[in-house]
Design a protein around this motif. Sequence first.
Motif, PDB file in Angstrom:
ATOM      1  N   VAL A  55       0.847  -1.188   0.000  1.00  0.00           N
ATOM      2  CA  VAL A  55       0.000   0.000   0.000  1.00  0.00           C
ATOM      3  C   VAL A  55       0.884   1.239   0.000  1.00  0.00           C
ATOM      4  O   VAL A  55       1.818   1.339   0.801  1.00  0.00           O
ATOM      5  CB  VAL A  55      -0.934   0.018   1.243  1.00  0.00           C
ATOM      6  N   GLU A  56       0.571   2.172  -0.886  1.00  0.00           N
ATOM      7  CA  GLU A  56       1.297   3.438  -0.940  1.00  0.00           C
ATOM      8  C   GLU A  56       0.756   4.385   0.124  1.00  0.00           C
ATOM      9  O   GLU A  56      -0.418   4.324   0.486  1.00  0.00           O
ATOM     10  CB  GLU A  56       1.177   4.076  -2.321  1.00  0.00           C
ATOM     11  N   TYR A  57       1.587   5.271   0.602  1.00  0.00           N
ATOM     12  CA  TYR A  57       1.193   6.280   1.586  1.00  0.00           C
ATOM     13  C   TYR A  57       0.173   7.217   0.944  1.00  0.00           C
ATOM     14  O   TYR A  57       0.311   7.563  -0.235  1.00  0.00           O
ATOM     15  CB  TYR A  57       2.450   7.033   2.033  1.00  0.00           C
ATOM     16  N   PRO A  58      -0.852   7.638   1.686  1.00  0.00           N
ATOM     17  CA  PRO A  58      -1.911   8.445   1.068  1.00  0.00           C
ATOM     18  C   PRO A  58      -1.477   9.842   0.615  1.00  0.00           C
ATOM     19  O   PRO A  58      -2.122  10.434  -0.247  1.00  0.00           O
ATOM     20  CB  PRO A  58      -2.985   8.535   2.147  1.00  0.00           C
ATOM     21  N   LEU A  59      -0.401  10.376   1.164  1.00  0.00           N
ATOM     22  CA  LEU A  59       0.080  11.696   0.753  1.00  0.00           C
ATOM     23  C   LEU A  59       1.431  11.537   0.060  1.00  0.00           C
ATOM     24  O   LEU A  59       2.316  10.851   0.573  1.00  0.00           O
ATOM     25  CB  LEU A  59       0.240  12.618   1.957  1.00  0.00           C
ATOM     26  N   GLN A  60       1.570  12.204  -1.087  1.00  0.00           N
ATOM     27  CA  GLN A  60       2.828  12.153  -1.818  1.00  0.00           C
ATOM     28  C   GLN A  60       3.087  13.499  -2.472  1.00  0.00           C
ATOM     29  O   GLN A  60       2.173  14.291  -2.661  1.00  0.00           O
ATOM     30  CB  GLN A  60       2.785  11.059  -2.883  1.00  0.00           C
ATOM     31  N   GLY A  61       4.331  13.749  -2.812  1.00  0.00           N
ATOM     32  CA  GLY A  61       4.708  14.937  -3.566  1.00  0.00           C
ATOM     33  C   GLY A  61       4.268  16.238  -2.921  1.00  0.00           C
ATOM     34  O   GLY A  61       4.540  16.488  -1.753  1.00  0.00           O
ATOM     35  N   GLU A  62       3.590  17.068  -3.717  1.00  0.00           N
ATOM     36  CA  GLU A  62       3.148  18.386  -3.248  1.00  0.00           C
ATOM     37  C   GLU A  62       2.222  18.296  -2.038  1.00  0.00           C
ATOM     38  O   GLU A  62       2.300  19.116  -1.133  1.00  0.00           O
ATOM     39  CB  GLU A  62       2.429  19.143  -4.378  1.00  0.00           C
ATOM     40  N   ARG A  63       1.343  17.299  -2.009  1.00  0.00           N
ATOM     41  CA  ARG A  63       0.417  17.146  -0.871  1.00  0.00           C
ATOM     42  C   ARG A  63       1.182  16.868   0.415  1.00  0.00           C
ATOM     43  O   ARG A  63       0.804  17.331   1.485  1.00  0.00           O
ATOM     44  CB  ARG A  63      -0.600  16.044  -1.148  1.00  0.00           C
ATOM     45  N   LEU A  64       2.254  16.109   0.312  1.00  0.00           N
ATOM     46  CA  LEU A  64       3.078  15.813   1.479  1.00  0.00           C
ATOM     47  C   LEU A  64       3.796  17.074   1.951  1.00  0.00           C
ATOM     48  O   LEU A  64       3.807  17.389   3.143  1.00  0.00           O
ATOM     49  CB  LEU A  64       4.076  14.710   1.133  1.00  0.00           C
ATOM     50  N   LEU A  65       4.371  17.824   1.021  1.00  0.00           N
ATOM     51  CA  LEU A  65       5.049  19.076   1.383  1.00  0.00           C
ATOM     52  C   LEU A  65       4.077  20.072   2.006  1.00  0.00           C
ATOM     53  O   LEU A  65       4.406  20.740   2.990  1.00  0.00           O
ATOM     54  CB  LEU A  65       5.719  19.693   0.153  1.00  0.00           C
ATOM     55  N   MET A  66       2.860  20.168   1.464  1.00  0.00           N
ATOM     56  CA  MET A  66       1.852  21.070   2.018  1.00  0.00           C
ATOM     57  C   MET A  66       1.458  20.640   3.432  1.00  0.00           C
ATOM     58  O   MET A  66       1.266  21.477   4.312  1.00  0.00           O
ATOM     59  CB  MET A  66       0.628  21.130   1.109  1.00  0.00           C
TER      60      MET A  66
END
Length: 178
Positions: A55-66
């Motif tokens: 399972v991938e983490y629900p937040l990635q990329g820009e959403r994670l940084l935000m």
Amino acid sequence: MLIRPAEYRDLEACCALDHSYTTDRVWQVDVRDGEGDHLLTLTFREARLPREVRVEYPLQGERLLMAWQRCDALLVAEEEKHIHGYVAITAHAGHGIAWVEGLIVDRPLRRRGIGTRLLEAAAWWGRNQGLARLLLEVQTKNYPAIRFCKSRGLTFCGYADHYWPAQDIALFFGISLQ
């Protein structure tokens, strides 16, 4: 292992960590309305999956940084100038809660005590902020995180339906900081 506040230069390394997990179990929820409007029964039960899934983490990329920008603290676990994990925390002072928005250990380095050290650092941070309780959120399908929470003394204290971007249920685990 050094646990310290993250610096801007650490963000790329934090994003590069393998946030995914594998599981062969999930927590399923069953909601039943009882007779009349006065009874609602919720049952959570552990269910075994037919096979292990990644399972991938629900937040990635820009959403994670935000998400990190909205946090009050981002602590990293560093060893020999390598980031091995992080914990993101938000203070909800009006409720006395230190909310763990994310606790990640790079997948190849799990089960070595890094997550426990990060959780302890989050609790220390919350106590220093004068907060009374530490809360952590996990997906119902993140059985390794559920097991981690329970084995570290956190207790199930609630849930929210359609919480994550993929509309998954979130489970909340908490522990007193006093």
